[in-house]
Design an enzyme around this catalytic site. Structure first.
Site, mmCIF file in Angstrom:
data_model
loop_
_atom_site.group_PDB
_atom_site.id
_atom_site.type_symbol
_atom_site.label_atom_id
_atom_site.label_comp_id
_atom_site.label_asym_id
_atom_site.label_seq_id
_atom_site.Cartn_x
_atom_site.Cartn_y
_atom_site.Cartn_z
ATOM 1 N N SER A 26 0.827 -1.211 0.000
ATOM 2 C CA SER A 26 0.000 0.000 0.000
ATOM 3 C C SER A 26 0.858 1.257 0.000
ATOM 4 O O SER A 26 0.669 2.172 -0.826
ATOM 5 C CB SER A 26 -0.925 0.008 1.222
ATOM 6 O OG SER A 26 -1.869 -1.029 1.159
ATOM 7 N N ARG A 86 0.267 9.371 4.712
ATOM 8 C CA ARG A 86 -0.821 8.874 5.555
ATOM 9 C C ARG A 86 -2.172 9.467 5.145
ATOM 10 O O ARG A 86 -3.194 8.777 5.153
ATOM 11 C CB ARG A 86 -0.535 9.186 7.024
ATOM 12 C CG ARG A 86 0.329 8.162 7.714
ATOM 13 C CD ARG A 86 -0.403 6.867 7.837
ATOM 14 N NE ARG A 86 0.428 5.807 8.380
ATOM 15 C CZ ARG A 86 0.022 4.562 8.535
ATOM 16 N NH1 ARG A 86 -1.195 4.213 8.176
ATOM 17 N NH2 ARG A 86 0.823 3.646 9.015
ATOM 18 N N HIS A 128 -3.215 7.660 1.993
ATOM 19 C CA HIS A 128 -3.618 6.287 2.296
ATOM 20 C C HIS A 128 -5.018 6.233 2.886
ATOM 21 O O HIS A 128 -5.768 5.285 2.650
ATOM 22 C CB HIS A 128 -2.606 5.655 3.256
ATOM 23 C CG HIS A 128 -2.901 4.241 3.611
ATOM 24 N ND1 HIS A 128 -3.474 3.880 4.815
ATOM 25 C CD2 HIS A 128 -2.730 3.096 2.911
ATOM 26 C CE1 HIS A 128 -3.623 2.571 4.839
ATOM 27 N NE2 HIS A 128 -3.187 2.056 3.705
#
Length: 210
Positions: free
Chosen positions: A17, A40, A43
């Site tokens: 990922s 982050r 994601h």
């Protein structure tokens, strides 16, 4: 019955990922210290193109990390954001404060002729100095935060600004950029945002970096 063919290994999923985010997102525009924070945020929503809309002022990652390590609270605008913060990752058992459901908020909102989200920000004043502030829902909360700071309220260590929506979201984040408050911040300009992105940013400040 045969199982479907998909990746099941948590470590491999995690690795792939973040490798994908780093390969596909335009991270080079950000200082090295901010790249993990942006990763982050990407994601959390699955959209690498938001990198083009992220704005960073100062050193939000460093300022936020130091604030959390020193035990400062995290002030948030909604319960969904509060629940998205991983308590076990917080370095000093930091308090996560959401004042939206305080019993005084409805009457305060009525008196000020504003939203409950904006009125709830008024209750942050005594805890705001050196704190981490994260807004992932209400543009009016960000607008009121900016107003309070311009009026001389104590300055937080960092602002995570990701209010979402079609009314006020664009304008509130642009107001933060233009206010020149001297406070480190990260914001996702435009209509996009939300509690998941804001929570991911706070978790990154707490050391949950890819």
């Amino acid at each position: 019955m045969p199982q479907r063919d998909y990746l099941r290994d948590p470590a491999a999923i995690y690795q792939q990922s973040f490798e994908t985010v780093r390969r596909e997102a335009a991270l080079e525009q950000f200082p090295p210290g901010a790249q993990g924070l942006v990763v982050r945020m990407i994601h959390a929503c699955g959209m690498v193109d938001i990198a083009g809309d992220v704005r960073v002022e100062g050193d939000p990652a460093g300022s936020g990390a130091r604030a959390l390590q020193s035990g400062k609270p995290i002030l948030v605008d909604c319960e969904m954001l509060a629940h998205g913060i991983i308590g076990s990752r917080l370095p000093a058992d930091n308090k996560v404060v959401c004042s939206l459901n305080d019993l005084s908020v409805p009457s305060l909102a009525h008196q000020q002729q504003t939203t409950r989200s904006a009125a709830a920000v008024e209750l942050w004043k005594t805890q705001m100095e050196g704190a981490v502030v994260a807004i992932g829902n209400a543009p009016t909360a960000l607008f009121r935060l900016i107003e309070l700071l311009e009026e001389g309220a104590p300055c937080p260590a960092v602002i995570v600004a990701a209010p979402v929506g079609f009314v006020g979201a664009v304008e509130s984040k642009q107001a933060l950029i233009e206010a020149s408050l001297g406070i480190p911040f990260v914001t996702l300009t435009g209509r996009r945002g939300g509690s998941a992105i804001a929570a991911a940013a706070v978790n990154a400040l707490a050391g949950d970096l890819a």
